[in-house]
Write an enzyme that holds these catalytic residues in place. Structure first.
Site, short mmCIF file in Angstrom:
data_model
loop_
_atom_site.label_atom_id
_atom_site.label_comp_id
_atom_site.label_asym_id
_atom_site.label_seq_id
_atom_site.Cartn_x
_atom_site.Cartn_y
_atom_site.Cartn_z
N ASP A 63 0.88 -1.17 0.00
CA ASP A 63 0.00 0.00 0.00
C ASP A 63 0.92 1.22 0.00
O ASP A 63 1.68 1.42 0.96
CB ASP A 63 -0.88 -0.04 1.26
CG ASP A 63 -1.87 1.12 1.30
OD1 ASP A 63 -1.62 2.16 0.67
OD2 ASP A 63 -2.90 0.98 1.99
N ASN A 90 2.84 4.29 -10.62
CA ASN A 90 1.53 4.29 -11.27
C ASN A 90 0.36 4.24 -10.30
O ASN A 90 -0.72 4.72 -10.62
CB ASN A 90 1.52 3.08 -12.22
CG ASN A 90 0.14 2.64 -12.61
OD1 ASN A 90 -0.48 3.24 -13.47
ND2 ASN A 90 -0.35 1.58 -11.98
N TYR A 156 -8.11 15.80 -7.56
CA TYR A 156 -7.48 14.81 -8.44
C TYR A 156 -6.54 15.51 -9.43
O TYR A 156 -5.36 15.16 -9.56
CB TYR A 156 -8.53 13.98 -9.19
CG TYR A 156 -7.87 13.01 -10.16
CD1 TYR A 156 -7.17 11.92 -9.68
CD2 TYR A 156 -7.91 13.23 -11.54
CE1 TYR A 156 -6.52 11.04 -10.56
CE2 TYR A 156 -7.28 12.36 -12.42
CZ TYR A 156 -6.59 11.27 -11.92
OH TYR A 156 -5.93 10.42 -12.78
#
Ligand code: NDP
Ligand code: 8X3
Length: 256
Positions: A63, A90, A156
């Site tokens: 994680d 990524n 975002y």
């Protein structure tokens, strides 16, 4: 056997359980690299290992929001996976598409922890080895959202702008080394991205791609492979890509 561009190279892929990361792990393995595939969903990693059956694939549950797990990862690698040549940074996500004044603060914090802090920590862990060996490629997954604002893109898009600018600033610091850094900035690609953004609402996710020949995860991996395969003296700083069926709209103007 003919030597391929990736023979003998070692790649660490974050978010290899789905989408771009999984597709890139597959391409890297097909090209002869050794790959450390990471992600939170261990069952997906196990399935990939079972399907591909190669000792060039090492899977690790990771994680990227956990500082301790990142710190523990590199020292735990076996010798033949230690000298990482390619960092495919990524792992990331969008959560929600709500206007800023209505969005969930928890979602914002998760996006920052994953897309920004996780990516920064991964980079800081891997970069010293690359500099010491004077070789390496860092591929950071940014987005078209880094450059073009859209309603509901608030945090975002801001995390992806961070990724882009961080990538460029890394280039500034790495001058004098042979380490390359690229900010990859895709538009619409049909992965689990929208299912995650809409918290499991498959029909909302399907609507995003309806009637559009969106890019696939492997399309993006193909482009990234092309970047990695370029002669060692060329650095692609930023690379923006979109499906042909995607472009920009006019500015919004409130005439009220
Ligand atoms: P997917 O949802 O298909 O894949 C995201 C991957 O990130 C999964 O493997 C997931 O693995 C991993 N991930 C998420 N959170 C964490 C975490 N905390 N720790 C480790 N891994 C994590 O989406 P994409 O493949 O489309 O997205 C990959 C990247 O590309 C993201 O950074 C995204 O923002 C970016 N991007 C996507 C675009 C698109 O249209 N699809 C366009 C532009 C950029 P797991 O859940 O198992 O941990
Ligand atoms: C993902 C592409 O346009 O949904 O980064 O932000 S977009």
């Amino acid at each position: 056997m003919t030597k391929t561009w990736a023979d003998g190279r070692i790649a660490l892929v974050t978010g290899a359980t789905s989408g771009f990361g999984e597709a890139m792990a597959r391409r890297l393995l097909a090209a002869g690299a050794r790959v450390i595939a990471t992600g939170r969903r261990a069952a997906r990693l196990d399935a990939l290992a079972a399907e591909l059956e190669t000792d060039r694939l090492l899977t690790r549950e990771l994680d990227v929001t956990g500082a301790a797990s990142i710190a523990a990862l590199l020292p735990s690698l076996p010798a033949d996976f230690e000298a990482i040549d390619i960092l495919y940074n990524n792992a990331g996500l969008a959560l929600g598409l709500n206007k800023a004044h209505e969005a969930s603060l928890d979602d914002w914090e998760t996006m920052i922890a994953t897309n920004v802090t996780g990516l920064v920590r991964m980079t800081r862990a891997v970069l010293p080895g690359m500099v010491a060996r004077n070789r390496g490629d860092v591929i950071n997954l940014s987005s078209v959202a880094a450059s073009y604002p859209y309603p509901g893109g608030n945090v975002y898009g801001a995390t992806k702008s961070f990724v882009r600018q961080f990538s460029l600033n890394l280039r500034a610091d790495l001058i004098g080394t042979r380490v390359r850094v690229t900010s990859i900035e895709p538009g619409m690609a049909d992965t689990e991205f929208s299912v995650v953004r809409f918290k499991g609402d498959q029909s909302a996710a399907d609507n995003v791609y309806k009637g559009v020949h969106a890019m696939s995860a492997d399309d993006v991996a193909l482009v990234c492979e092309g970047v990695l395969k370029l002669p060692a003296h060329i650095n692609v700083n930023t690379l923006e890509l979109m499906p042909v069926q995607q472009a920009w709209g006019p500015f919004a103007v409130d005439r009220g």
